[in-house]
Design a protein around this motif. Structure first.
Motif, PDB file in Angstrom:
ATOM      1  N   ASN A   9       8.988 -12.093 -42.146  1.00 43.43           N
ATOM      2  CA  ASN A   9       8.445 -13.407 -41.828  1.00 43.43           C
ATOM      3  C   ASN A   9       8.741 -13.740 -40.372  1.00 43.43           C
ATOM      4  O   ASN A   9       9.898 -13.706 -39.942  1.00 43.43           O
ATOM      5  CB  ASN A   9       9.080 -14.436 -42.765  1.00 43.43           C
ATOM      6  N   LEU A  10       7.695 -14.025 -39.599  1.00 44.81           N
ATOM      7  CA  LEU A  10       7.828 -14.363 -38.187  1.00 44.81           C
ATOM      8  C   LEU A  10       7.349 -15.779 -37.929  1.00 44.81           C
ATOM      9  O   LEU A  10       6.395 -16.247 -38.561  1.00 44.81           O
ATOM     10  CB  LEU A  10       7.005 -13.409 -37.310  1.00 44.81           C
ATOM     11  N   LYS A  11       7.977 -16.465 -36.979  1.00 42.60           N
ATOM     12  CA  LYS A  11       7.523 -17.776 -36.533  1.00 42.60           C
ATOM     13  C   LYS A  11       6.718 -17.611 -35.242  1.00 42.60           C
ATOM     14  O   LYS A  11       7.008 -16.749 -34.417  1.00 42.60           O
ATOM     15  CB  LYS A  11       8.708 -18.705 -36.285  1.00 42.60           C
ATOM     16  N   ALA A  12       5.709 -18.476 -35.058  1.00 44.37           N
ATOM     17  CA  ALA A  12       4.861 -18.383 -33.867  1.00 44.37           C
ATOM     18  C   ALA A  12       4.227 -19.734 -33.577  1.00 44.37           C
ATOM     19  O   ALA A  12       4.073 -20.567 -34.471  1.00 44.37           O
ATOM     20  CB  ALA A  12       3.766 -17.339 -34.075  1.00 44.37           C
ATOM     21  N   ARG A  13       3.872 -19.948 -32.333  1.00 44.26           N
ATOM     22  CA  ARG A  13       3.083 -21.127 -31.989  1.00 44.26           C
ATOM     23  C   ARG A  13       1.663 -21.000 -32.529  1.00 44.26           C
ATOM     24  O   ARG A  13       1.085 -21.952 -33.026  1.00 44.26           O
ATOM     25  CB  ARG A  13       3.043 -21.320 -30.466  1.00 44.26           C
ATOM     26  N   ASP A  14       1.099 -19.799 -32.389  1.00 46.48           N
ATOM     27  CA  ASP A  14      -0.280 -19.549 -32.801  1.00 46.48           C
ATOM     28  C   ASP A  14      -0.271 -18.381 -33.779  1.00 46.48           C
ATOM     29  O   ASP A  14      -0.289 -17.211 -33.376  1.00 46.48           O
ATOM     30  CB  ASP A  14      -1.131 -19.235 -31.568  1.00 46.48           C
ATOM     31  N   ALA A  37      -0.707 -20.203 -41.537  1.00 51.90           N
ATOM     32  CA  ALA A  37      -0.079 -18.976 -42.043  1.00 51.90           C
ATOM     33  C   ALA A  37      -1.086 -17.833 -41.979  1.00 51.90           C
ATOM     34  O   ALA A  37      -2.215 -17.966 -42.456  1.00 51.90           O
ATOM     35  CB  ALA A  37       0.414 -19.167 -43.466  1.00 51.90           C
ATOM     36  N   THR A  38      -0.675 -16.726 -41.381  1.00 46.24           N
ATOM     37  CA  THR A  38      -1.523 -15.537 -41.286  1.00 46.24           C
ATOM     38  C   THR A  38      -0.750 -14.350 -41.837  1.00 46.24           C
ATOM     39  O   THR A  38       0.411 -14.136 -41.480  1.00 46.24           O
ATOM     40  CB  THR A  38      -1.934 -15.263 -39.830  1.00 46.24           C
ATOM     41  N   THR A  39      -1.383 -13.602 -42.698  1.00 44.72           N
ATOM     42  CA  THR A  39      -0.767 -12.434 -43.318  1.00 44.72           C
ATOM     43  C   THR A  39      -1.388 -11.166 -42.765  1.00 44.72           C
ATOM     44  O   THR A  39      -2.623 -11.069 -42.668  1.00 44.72           O
ATOM     45  CB  THR A  39      -0.938 -12.473 -44.846  1.00 44.72           C
ATOM     46  N   VAL A  40      -0.560 -10.209 -42.401  1.00 45.36           N
ATOM     47  CA  VAL A  40      -1.013  -8.912 -41.905  1.00 45.36           C
ATOM     48  C   VAL A  40      -0.493  -7.847 -42.860  1.00 45.36           C
ATOM     49  O   VAL A  40       0.713  -7.748 -43.082  1.00 45.36           O
ATOM     50  CB  VAL A  40      -0.498  -8.655 -40.473  1.00 45.36           C
ATOM     51  N   LYS A  41      -1.398  -7.065 -43.441  1.00 43.43           N
ATOM     52  CA  LYS A  41      -0.968  -6.083 -44.438  1.00 43.43           C
ATOM     53  C   LYS A  41      -1.898  -4.883 -44.443  1.00 43.43           C
ATOM     54  O   LYS A  41      -3.048  -4.968 -43.990  1.00 43.43           O
ATOM     55  CB  LYS A  41      -0.907  -6.728 -45.821  1.00 43.43           C
ATOM     56  N   PRO A  50       6.481   0.153 -52.049  1.00 38.58           N
ATOM     57  CA  PRO A  50       7.346  -0.103 -50.886  1.00 38.58           C
ATOM     58  C   PRO A  50       6.655   0.112 -49.546  1.00 38.58           C
ATOM     59  O   PRO A  50       7.098  -0.425 -48.530  1.00 38.58           O
ATOM     60  CB  PRO A  50       8.497   0.892 -51.076  1.00 38.58           C
ATOM     61  N   ALA A  51       5.565   0.897 -49.545  1.00 39.48           N
ATOM     62  CA  ALA A  51       4.831   1.124 -48.306  1.00 39.48           C
ATOM     63  C   ALA A  51       3.964  -0.070 -47.932  1.00 39.48           C
ATOM     64  O   ALA A  51       3.355  -0.087 -46.865  1.00 39.48           O
ATOM     65  CB  ALA A  51       3.963   2.375 -48.431  1.00 39.48           C
ATOM     66  N   ALA A  52       3.901  -1.076 -48.806  1.00 38.96           N
ATOM     67  CA  ALA A  52       3.026  -2.228 -48.579  1.00 38.96           C
ATOM     68  C   ALA A  52       3.783  -3.426 -48.009  1.00 38.96           C
ATOM     69  O   ALA A  52       3.294  -4.552 -48.096  1.00 38.96           O
ATOM     70  CB  ALA A  52       2.329  -2.613 -49.877  1.00 38.96           C
ATOM     71  N   VAL A  53       4.967  -3.215 -47.452  1.00 37.65           N
ATOM     72  CA  VAL A  53       5.681  -4.316 -46.798  1.00 37.65           C
ATOM     73  C   VAL A  53       4.792  -4.905 -45.712  1.00 37.65           C
ATOM     74  O   VAL A  53       4.266  -4.185 -44.863  1.00 37.65           O
ATOM     75  CB  VAL A  53       7.004  -3.809 -46.175  1.00 37.65           C
ATOM     76  N   ARG A  54       4.592  -6.217 -45.742  1.00 40.20           N
ATOM     77  CA  ARG A  54       3.646  -6.841 -44.831  1.00 40.20           C
ATOM     78  C   ARG A  54       4.363  -7.749 -43.836  1.00 40.20           C
ATOM     79  O   ARG A  54       5.581  -7.912 -43.892  1.00 40.20           O
ATOM     80  CB  ARG A  54       2.605  -7.638 -45.621  1.00 40.20           C
ATOM     81  N   VAL A  55       3.594  -8.334 -42.926  1.00 38.14           N
ATOM     82  CA  VAL A  55       4.121  -9.283 -41.954  1.00 38.14           C
ATOM     83  C   VAL A  55       3.441 -10.625 -42.195  1.00 38.14           C
ATOM     84  O   VAL A  55       2.207 -10.700 -42.242  1.00 38.14           O
ATOM     85  CB  VAL A  55       3.865  -8.814 -40.507  1.00 38.14           C
ATOM     86  N   ASP A  56       4.238 -11.665 -42.384  1.00 37.38           N
ATOM     87  CA  ASP A  56       3.714 -13.003 -42.605  1.00 37.38           C
ATOM     88  C   ASP A  56       4.091 -13.861 -41.402  1.00 37.38           C
ATOM     89  O   ASP A  56       5.277 -13.951 -41.047  1.00 37.38           O
ATOM     90  CB  ASP A  56       4.294 -13.592 -43.889  1.00 37.38           C
TER      91      ASP A  56
END
Length: 247
Positions: A9-14, A37-41, A50-56
């Motif tokens: 989980n990352l925080k961002a302005r945009d 909220a944007t999800t990258v997967k 386990p290979a499907a760890v994503r970035v939120d």
């Protein structure tokens, strides 16, 4: 019943802009409903693999450019691939970063929001991890912190020393979790953290898993956070993470 690493989980302005960067960097897809909220997967595997760890990526008013205890390491397959990947990332908006690394064979960059990440030189260890080779967590005691995270997620310790601990899923797929000894840890803000989810993802398991983690040395940190469908906790070294539950 067990916990699995669900996302970083990352925080961002945009969130949308950083999501586009991450998707292009990883070769994954970005999705979001325009609600901050944007999800990258990946598109070819799905959780709980386990290979499907994503970035939120979550939009907040002022995430700042700050030190954080969590960062990503991207893998490369050859010297040529490493050079091409670094060049492509810089074209996407990444910039060189000085994290005090000195003369090392990997490349340290910052994404457009100031989050530091690394592009590793080719390593046999990471040949089958996918684009994210490792999620790195700074800590004071890799042995103790590694034991906590191994028990928390049921992951296997592949290498443990006084300087670092290297863990991977029981299925031996997906990225590694690397606990790195970092002297003089600062009181950093938690701009990035790990999100865990029970498997199976069913009502009632979240509370049971949170209680189990407390028995391992975790602490609840929900006070003042509002009524959320997730549980905010810290590991024995104070690193924040969340235990997700059905909304």
């Amino acid at each position: 019943m067990t916990l699995r690493l669900f996302e970083v989980n990352l925080k961002a302005r945009d969130d949308a802009a950083l999501g586009r960067f991450c998707a292009q960097a990883l070769g994954w897809t970005a999705s979001g409903a325009g609600d901050g909220a944007t999800t990258v997967k990946p598109s070819d595997v799905a959780w709980p693999d386990p290979a499907a760890v994503r970035v939120d990526i979550i939009a907040v008013p002022d995430p700042e450019t700050v030190d954080t205890r969590v960062h990503l390491e991207l893998g490369s397959g050859s010297a040529a691939h490493h050079a091409e990947l670094v060049a492509r990332l810089r074209d996407l908006g990444a910039t060189p970063a000085d994290a005090g690394q000195g003369n090392v064979p990997w490349t340290v960059l910052s994404d457009p929001e100031g989050n530091t990440f690394c592009v590793l030189e080719p390593r046999e260890l990471h040949r089958d991890t996918g684009p994210i080779a490792a999620v790195v967590l700074d800590c004071a005691d890799p042995r103790a912190t590694g034991r906590f995270w191994a028990e928390a997620m049921g992951w296997t310790a592949h290498e443990v020393t006084d300087e670092h601990a290297l863990l991977r899923s029981a299925e031996n797929t997906g990225p590694y979790l690397e606990l790195v000894r970092t002297p003089h840890l600062k009181g950093v803000r938690h701009r990035a953290h790990l999100d865990l989810a029970p498997h199976p993802f069913e009502a009632g398991l979240q509370a049971a898993e949170a209680a189990r983690l407390e028995g391992l040395g975790a602490t609840r940190a929900d006070a003042g956070r509002g009524d959320f469908p997730w549980k905010v906790m810290t590991d024995p070294e104070g690193n924040e993470f969340c235990v997700l539950g059905p909304a």
